[in-house]
Motif scaffolding. Structure first.
Motif, PDB file in Angstrom:
ATOM      1  N   ALA A 582      10.961  -4.946  31.338  1.00  0.00           N
ATOM      2  CA  ALA A 582      10.747  -6.390  31.233  1.00  0.00           C
ATOM      3  C   ALA A 582       9.367  -6.782  31.747  1.00  0.00           C
ATOM      4  N   PHE A 583       8.874  -6.105  32.754  1.00  0.00           N
ATOM      5  CA  PHE A 583       7.554  -6.423  33.293  1.00  0.00           C
ATOM      6  C   PHE A 583       6.422  -5.795  32.482  1.00  0.00           C
ATOM      7  N   ASP A 584       6.770  -4.918  31.549  1.00  0.00           N
ATOM      8  CA  ASP A 584       5.815  -4.329  30.603  1.00  0.00           C
ATOM      9  C   ASP A 584       4.567  -3.784  31.309  1.00  0.00           C
ATOM     10  N   PRO A 585       4.710  -2.776  32.178  1.00  0.00           N
ATOM     11  CA  PRO A 585       3.541  -2.248  32.882  1.00  0.00           C
ATOM     12  C   PRO A 585       2.690  -1.354  31.989  1.00  0.00           C
ATOM     13  N   ALA A 586       1.400  -1.269  32.291  1.00  0.00           N
ATOM     14  CA  ALA A 586       0.522  -0.339  31.594  1.00  0.00           C
ATOM     15  C   ALA A 586       0.650   1.054  32.190  1.00  0.00           C
ATOM     16  N   ILE A 587       0.963   1.106  33.477  1.00  0.00           N
ATOM     17  CA  ILE A 587       1.152   2.382  34.174  1.00  0.00           C
ATOM     18  C   ILE A 587       2.551   2.380  34.763  1.00  0.00           C
ATOM     19  N   LEU A 588       3.318   3.419  34.489  1.00  0.00           N
ATOM     20  CA  LEU A 588       4.690   3.518  34.952  1.00  0.00           C
ATOM     21  C   LEU A 588       4.847   4.754  35.834  1.00  0.00           C
ATOM     22  N   ILE A 589       5.498   4.558  36.976  1.00  0.00           N
ATOM     23  CA  ILE A 589       5.761   5.676  37.886  1.00  0.00           C
ATOM     24  C   ILE A 589       7.261   5.893  37.940  1.00  0.00           C
ATOM     25  N   LEU A 590       7.684   7.113  37.676  1.00  0.00           N
ATOM     26  CA  LEU A 590       9.098   7.491  37.767  1.00  0.00           C
ATOM     27  C   LEU A 590       9.231   8.474  38.922  1.00  0.00           C
ATOM     28  N   ASP A 591       9.865   8.025  39.985  1.00  0.00           N
ATOM     29  CA  ASP A 591       9.999   8.858  41.185  1.00  0.00           C
ATOM     30  C   ASP A 591      11.360   9.545  41.163  1.00  0.00           C
ATOM     31  N   GLU A 592      11.390  10.711  40.503  1.00  0.00           N
ATOM     32  CA  GLU A 592      12.628  11.486  40.398  1.00  0.00           C
ATOM     33  C   GLU A 592      13.787  10.583  39.966  1.00  0.00           C
ATOM     34  N   ALA A 593      13.575   9.922  38.831  1.00  0.00           N
ATOM     35  CA  ALA A 593      14.485   8.852  38.414  1.00  0.00           C
ATOM     36  C   ALA A 593      15.833   9.344  37.924  1.00  0.00           C
ATOM     37  N   THR A 594      16.001  10.645  37.723  1.00  0.00           N
ATOM     38  CA  THR A 594      17.278  11.136  37.203  1.00  0.00           C
ATOM     39  C   THR A 594      17.986  12.100  38.145  1.00  0.00           C
ATOM     40  N   SER A 595      17.460  12.255  39.349  1.00  0.00           N
ATOM     41  CA  SER A 595      18.014  13.289  40.233  1.00  0.00           C
ATOM     42  C   SER A 595      19.401  12.942  40.748  1.00  0.00           C
ATOM     43  N   ASN A 596      19.734  11.638  40.830  1.00  0.00           N
ATOM     44  CA  ASN A 596      21.031  11.246  41.367  1.00  0.00           C
ATOM     45  C   ASN A 596      22.052  10.909  40.287  1.00  0.00           C
ATOM     46  N   ILE A 597      21.749  11.261  39.047  1.00  0.00           N
ATOM     47  CA  ILE A 597      22.596  10.847  37.929  1.00  0.00           C
ATOM     48  C   ILE A 597      23.498  11.997  37.503  1.00  0.00           C
ATOM     49  N   ASP A 598      24.748  11.670  37.188  1.00  0.00           N
ATOM     50  CA  ASP A 598      25.673  12.690  36.724  1.00  0.00           C
ATOM     51  C   ASP A 598      25.290  13.144  35.309  1.00  0.00           C
TER      52      ASP A 598
END
Length: 698
Positions: A582-598
């Motif tokens: 929604a904020f439409d960033p030009a630079i996106l940081i994903l900090d281990e975004a899937t490590s806690n997901i089943d």
């Protein structure tokens, strides 16, 4: 140069100066109205009740005259100019009886007695005797009757001043508390706003509970300063000024004798604060530590329960609580041993001096003062000790408030980030690190980092814990600035771009996403007016959140409690993806975004990731190497240096650190299958010999 705490509090008080001035004005009016009482009483005693002993003269006029023994008598000070006076007579009181003397009396001061129809007055070695007649009660009332109109007027005047005092007290209390609330609201807002401006690293070393204590407990203590302390001290000071004015109006010499009270109070306040400040500093510090441990315990309650550390945490809390109690008791002892004892000693000494004065007639050997002046003096002096008690009793609050104010202003003196108005156009997102070295304290955690991320590329950062992955992201966000080297975006150095402008076009998805109290929709928009409801719903649908959130009773308006603890990890993660989209960033940081997901939810998350990364420069901090195989470049960090870089296949072909990390995670058999498939599809891909042998053995 830093200003003193008192001066800064005064500056805040000036924000509500109108109501403060109005309150102090009403306070002055109320004090003046209260102090009018003794003067009215003196007038009533001296000019009406005891004035019956003043000279009376025979008269032919019946106005304001007393009819006695077939004659009219009028008090000497009530004759009109030019009105003739007859013979002088006097009334004297002995015990409870009054006596009529039909001639002038030379002296009324002295010891009086009545024997054999004679009133005798002994003054020193002199004796005066006069023929006298004892008056009946109705005759005494006849002489008092002309005094009644004046007494009624004074009673009415006293009632008027009493009403003025009551209304002034109400207005003073209301306006003083109203202005205090305004000041504390302003102060609390400024503190909270300053906390928003503090650099992120400031919170690394200060527990959240201590910050909360500054904003809540300490500002509340300052509120007591403006309500209770200011009220009592302002009342006390104005009362003392009014009392001394009244005392000097009654008798200059007695006013001078009573002046000793002022320096005693001033010296006491100075000595008290020296001792109390030491105690209160520790008390406020312990209270902050108590808040910190409570906050930490609530946040970590599952861990405390799982590892059965309740008793240990309770012991830690009890140690702090015990120390807090110890210094609270020291303050209690200080107040108990001094405040009331001081006021009692001052009161006793003051009245002793007054009695001594009247015992000797006067300090200069003059005549004794009238009973009305004596009554008024004792009344006025007594009125001074109530505000003194109020002031002394507020010394503890005064010191607590000043210590709390000092703690609040110390927080506000911490250097914050400059807030720059406006914004910059959305940049493309070409990021370049050139020879960047950085240290949090002394030792460098990044050394000569150079990397280039073109617009739309995905860059993965991998490495063991402490290798510097998060530090690169912290520098990119300008939470910190490097000691050496430069970081640029689209050719502009980040240090030349205001931090707010720079972060306007950056987004982040954390490993453990943080949700705020509100709704799912409000957590996507974060209250940004530029993000419409339509855009919020679009973002949630794009990342596939509608599938995971469809069963919720209120849909996207489902209430979210603190940290989103009622939602699953996958739901929280998708909401954070939708927020970033929604904020439409030009630079996106994903900090281990899937490590806690089943595993079941991971495929949905991966689809959301692909949607999220489109058209953006993406940095991924990854521990699960299987999630970054499609990254345009992978940077392998070790002890703050980039030791390998390239695509997944290139790094696997090198057989270096990345290869070993991947082998440990995925397993040599799975790697060999992947490698064999890759070699069939693309013969140019070099398969390490170790992997080939592993494949042949399988």
């Amino acid at each position: 140069m830093k200003q003193s705490t008192g001066r800064r509090l005064l500056q805040y008080a000036l924000h509500a100066k109108t109501t403060f001035i109005a309150a102090l004005l009403l306070l002055s009016i109320g004090v003046a109205a209260e102090l009018a009482g003794p003067f009215i009483a003196r007038n009533m005693i001296d000019n009406h009740m005891l004035a019956i002993e003043r000279p009376y003269f025979e008269t032919n006029s019946q106005g304001n005259a007393v009819y006695y023994n077939n004659e009219y008598f009028k008090r000497g000070d009530r004759f009109e100019p030019g009105e003739s006076k007859g013979r002088e007579v006097r009334l004297l009181q002995i015990g409870r009886s009054f006596y009529f003397i039909g001639q002038p009396v030379e002296a009324i001061d002295g010891k009086r007695s009545y024997v054999d129809s004679q009133v005798t007055i002994d003054r020193g070695s002199e004796r005066f005797s006069y023929p006298a007649v004892q008056l009946a009660i109705e005759d005494v009332f006849a002489f008092y009757k002309p005094e009644l109109p004046g007494i009624y007027k004074l009673v009415a005047l006293f009632g008027l001043f009493l009403m003025i005092s009551i209304f002034a007290e109400f207005g003073k209390t209301y306006w003083l508390q109203s202005s205090a609330n305004q000041v504390v609201r302003k102060l609390r807002t400024d503190v909270y706003a300053h906390i928003q401006r503090l650099p992120v690293y400031f919170f690394d070393n200060l527990p959240a509970g201590k910050v909360v204590s500054r904003v809540t407990n300490d500002t509340e203590a300052i509120k007591e300063l403006f309500i209770a302390v200011l009220s009592n001290f302002a009342t006390g000071i104005i009362n003392i000024i009014g009392v001394y004015t009244a005392l000097f109006l009654l008798d200059v010499r007695l006013g001078l004798v009573s002046l000793f009270i002022v320096p005693v109070i001033v010296i006491w306040v100075i000595l008290y604060r020296k001792i109390a400040t030491k105690y209160n500093t520790i008390i406020r510090s312990r209270l902050s530590e108590i808040n910190a441990i409570i906050n930490e315990s609530i946040q970590g309650m599952p861990i405390i329960r799982i590892f059965r550390r309740q008793k240990q945490r309770l012991d830690e809390f009890e140690t702090l609580n015990e120390d807090y109690l110890k210094y609270q008791n020291k303050m209690l002892n200080l107040n108990s041993l001094t405040s009331h004892n001081l006021v009692g000693a001052l009161r006793s000494l003051s009245f002793a001096l007054v009695l001594w004065y009247f015992g000797f007639g006067s300090l200069g050997g003059g005549t004794v003062l009238s009973l009305g002046v004596l009554y008024a003096f004792v009344d006025v002096l007594g009125r001074m000790f109530q505000p003194i008690i109020g002031m002394v009793n507020q010394l503890a609050n005064l010191d607590t408030s000043m210590v709390s104010a000092g703690r609040v202003f110390k927080l506000m003196d911490e250097p914050g980030e400059d807030v720059t108005d406006g914004e910059m156009p959305r940049y493309r997102g070409n990021v370049v690190f050139k020879d960047v070295s950085f240290a949090y304290k002394k030792d460098f955690v990044l050394r000569d980092i150079s990397l280039t991320a073109r617009s739309g590329e995905t860059v993965a950062l991998v490495g063991h814990t402490g290798s510097g992955k998060s530090s690169i992201i912290n520098l990119l966000f300008r939470f910190y600035d490097p000691q050496r080297g430069t970081i640029s975006i689209d050719g502009h150095k980040t240090t030349d771009i205001p931090k707010q402008w720079l972060r306007k076009h950056m987004g982040i998805v954390l490993q453990d996403p943080y949700l705020f109290t509100g709704t799912i929709a409000s957590n996507v928009s974060l209250g940004d007016e530029s993000i419409s409801r339509k855009k919020v719903e679009w973002a949630l649908r794009e990342v596939g959140a509608d599938r995971l959130l469809a069963h919720l009773p209120h849909g996207f308006d489902e209430p979210v409690v603190e940290k989103g603890s009622t939602l699953s990890a996958g739901q929280r993660q998708l909401i954070s993806f939708a927020r970033a989209l929604a904020f439409d960033p030009a630079i996106l940081i994903l900090d281990e975004a899937t490590s806690n997901i089943d595993t079941e939810t991971e495929s949905l998350i991966q689809q959301a990731l692909e949607v999220l990364k489109k058209g953006r420069t993406t940095f991924i901090i990854a521990h699960r190497l299987s999630t970054i195989r499609s990254a345009d470049q992978i940077l392998v960090l070790h002890r703050g240096e980039i030791v390998e870089r390239g695509s997944h296949d290139e790094l696997m072909g090198f057989g270096g650190r990345y290869y070993r990390m991947y082998q440990l995670q995925v397993g040599s058999a799975a790697q060999s299958v992947d490698a064999a498939q890759a070699s069939k599809s693309d013969p140019a891909v070099k398969v390490p010999a170790a992997m080939q042998s592993a494949h042949s053995q399988s």
